[in-house]
Design a protein around this motif. Structure first.
Motif: not given
Ligand code: FAD
Length: 511
Positions: A17-19, A21-23, A53-58, A227-231, A342-344, A350-352, A355-357, A359-361
């Motif tokens: 669930v989620g696409g 970086t983690a997904g 959408g995705t968080i778009g950072v990392g 892998c749905s991110g913070f939620r 897995i993932g957020l 914080e990304p100091l 370490t987040s990627i 942690l995914i690996e």
């Molecule tokens: P997201 O990118 O949020 O993806 C969530 C996915 O779930 C999306 O595809 C979304 O569409 C899907 N989704 C959610 N709800 C639903 C639903 N109801 N139905 C269908 N799909 C759904 N990590 C590093 O290793 N290095 C860095 O330099 C770094 N910098 C960062 C800076 C900041 C400010 C932050 C906040 C994070 C940073 N990270 C960094 C962490 C890194 O961005 C994340 O670990 C990584 O992007 C993984 O995110 P994710 O895939 O878990 O979540």
């Protein structure tokens, strides 16, 4: 037919669930290993919602990303070209210990061990004996390469005196996710676009059985990866796994991110600059620089934070800053029943130190190591949660150390950090180093001794004593060895290509 299959126990359908970086970092190795197995085929389906959408950072990583990429068999030059990547030799820290403080946290050691001792023990002895001993950074190849903007990979076949360094990458997070998406789909993963609105559970076991999309489609599975991110759609929304909040150790809870135009020099390192209520990141890519401000909104306003971010850019902003909020901490159980977060969704620190990627690996690797049958034996979940717990806590301690050791007192934020209570594990770590120059390694897969040495000494902790066994070596010989090594490092770095030229060569080789 496999005996497991006769018992009907093998996992046949994995739903991610989620696409973000983690997904896709989860989908790629699962598709590679499981999707086309001739005896026990397994569907790997990923559901993502472009609307959310995705968080778009990392965008900055640790050297372990290379192990992950290699396991997938990715071509190095192709990866560099397709993700706009640059090389990362470590992190330059500015204004952390005090304003005007600058040091480098390098990937790799301070030269090879000498007679079985970490180089820093000998260096501490020399620094206590000889006046004007140059900073320990001078014995780190990675630091010296970063200082002169040089890059070439270390020799993997015959590492020698001048190969004691490592590297990771900076890359465009959305291009990396797309790269892995193409990889996973080519190997049989199925991608579904849609918004999940409901999660179905078995009435007795509570196992998740399917996710329901807004358009009425149902996606059934045996194992669900959240892998749905913070939620944390499944792990928290459905299973209420709980969250351990670490904000009292790490008060930053906000970030703003903005890309800017490239600078003339492509630098092979991340920069972290401490500010009044947080810090700025600067991540150089081929086509742009990624920037962000991580801060605590308890100590500054979003508007002020935005100004600090925009004032710190090296080039023209290419977009409006994007606001992100987070709660530092981790899910109490990241594997519960048949859901693995897995993932957020599993936690965030914080990304100091990027370490987040990592942690995914680690989580994907652990999942494959502890891969369950359909009954998802709870002992496997316990082991996963135990090992991931150690990893998250060791990252938490390492990051907290960056704040705790400051001597800055120019703002409320830094006064809070200097005085805050810290975990006992970290208190022990600091005391051990301050008193004896030794490092306690709690997590063998986490940050190693040279990282602790770089951070603690960079932030101004000079150990009172070094390893007494180092006194058994002839000090003139050790001094001579260090002088020679420093010279050799300087000569080696001089001969290396410029980082920008090396990256351009790699990108061109791929086309
Ligand atoms: P997201 O990118 O949020 O993806 C969530 C996915 O779930 C999306 O595809 C979304 O569409 C899907 N989704 C959610 N709800 C639903 C639903 N109801 N139905 C269908 N799909 C759904 N990590 C590093 O290793 N290095 C860095 O330099 C770094 N910098 C960062 C800076 C900041 C400010 C932050 C906040 C994070 C940073 N990270 C960094 C962490 C890194 O961005 C994340 O670990 C990584 O992007 C993984 O995110 P994710 O895939 O878990 O979540």
């Amino acid at each position: 037919m496999n005996s497991n299959d006769t018992q009907g126990g093998a996992i046949r359908r994995i739903v991610i669930v989620g696409g973000g970086t983690a997904g896709w970092m989860t989908a790629a190795p699962l598709a590679q290993r499981l999707a086309n197995h001739p005896d026990v085929p397994c569907e790997v389906t990923l559901v993502e919602s472009p609307e959310i959408g995705t968080i778009g950072v990392g965008e900055a990583t640790l050297p372990t990303i290379r192990v992950y990429n290699q396991a997938l068999g990715l071509d190095g030059a192709d990866f560099i070209a397709k993700t706009q990547a640059s090389f990362k030799l470590g992190i330059e820290f500015k204004d952390w210990g005090h304003i005007g403080n600058r040091f480098f946290h390098q990937f790799g050691d301070f030269g090879p061990p000498l007679a079985g001792f970490g180089a820093h023990q000998h260096w501490l002895r020399l620094a206590q004996t000889f006046n004007n001993m140059p900073a320990i950074e001078n014995w780190s190849l990675a630091s010296m390469m970063a200082r002169y903007n040089k890059f070439v990979p270390p020799s993997e076949e015959k590492p020698g005196l001048t190969d004691a360094y490592s590297y990771g990458f900076h890359f465009d997070a959305s291009l990396y996710a797309k790269y892995l998406r193409d990889y996973a789909v080519e190997r049989g993963a199925v991608r579904i676009e849609g918004m999940i609105v409901e999660v179905e559970q078995h009435p007795e076991s509570g196992f998740v059985t399917a996710v329901k999309l807004r358009d009425g489609r149902r996606v059934e599975g045996d194992l669900f990866i959240d892998c749905s991110g913070f939620r944390g759609l499944l792990i928290e929304g459905t299973l209420k796994a709980g969250y351990e909040d670490w904000s009292h150790y790490l008060p930053c809870n906000s970030a703003q991110a903005v890309p800017c135009a490239s600078a003339p020099q492509l630098t092979p390192f991340t920069r972290s600059t401490a500010k009044e209520a947080g810090w700025l990141w600067r991540i150089p890519l081929q086509h742009r620089i990624g920037n962000g401000h991580v801060y605590s909104n308890g100590f500054t306003t979003d508007e002020q934070a935005r100004r600090v971010l925009l004032d710190g850019l090296d080039g023209e902003a290419l977009d409006e800053p994007r606001q992100i909020r987070f709660v530092t901490g981790r899910r109490r159980k990241s594997w519960d029943k048949n859901v693995v977060a897995i993932g957020l969704s599993a936690g965030f620190i914080e990304p100091l130190e990027s370490t987040s990627i990592n942690l995914i690996e680690t989580a994907v690797g652990k999942l494959l190591e502890l891969f369950p049958d359909r009954d998802c034996n709870p002992a496997l979940a316990d082991e996963f949660n135990r090992t991931m717990g150690i990893r998250y806590e060791s990252v938490r301690d390492f990051i907290t150390l960056h704040y705790k050791l400051t001597t800055r007192d120019d703002s409320e934020f830094w006064r809070y950090c200097a005085n805050m209570a810290i975990p006992d594990s970290l208190r022990h770590q600091i005391e051990l180093f301050r008193e004896t120059g030794r490092v306690a390694i709690v997590d063998r897969g986490g940050f190693a001794e040279p990282s602790f040495v770089a951070m603690m000494m960079g932030l101004g902790v000079t150990p009172k004593r070094y390893d007494p066994l180092a006194d058994r070596f002839d000090i003139r010989a050790v001094h001579g060895h260090f002088a020679e090594l420093r010279d050799m490092i300087a000569q080696t770095v001089k001969r290396m290509p410029d980082h920008g030229a090396y990256v351009a060569g790699q990108a061109a080789a791929a086309n």
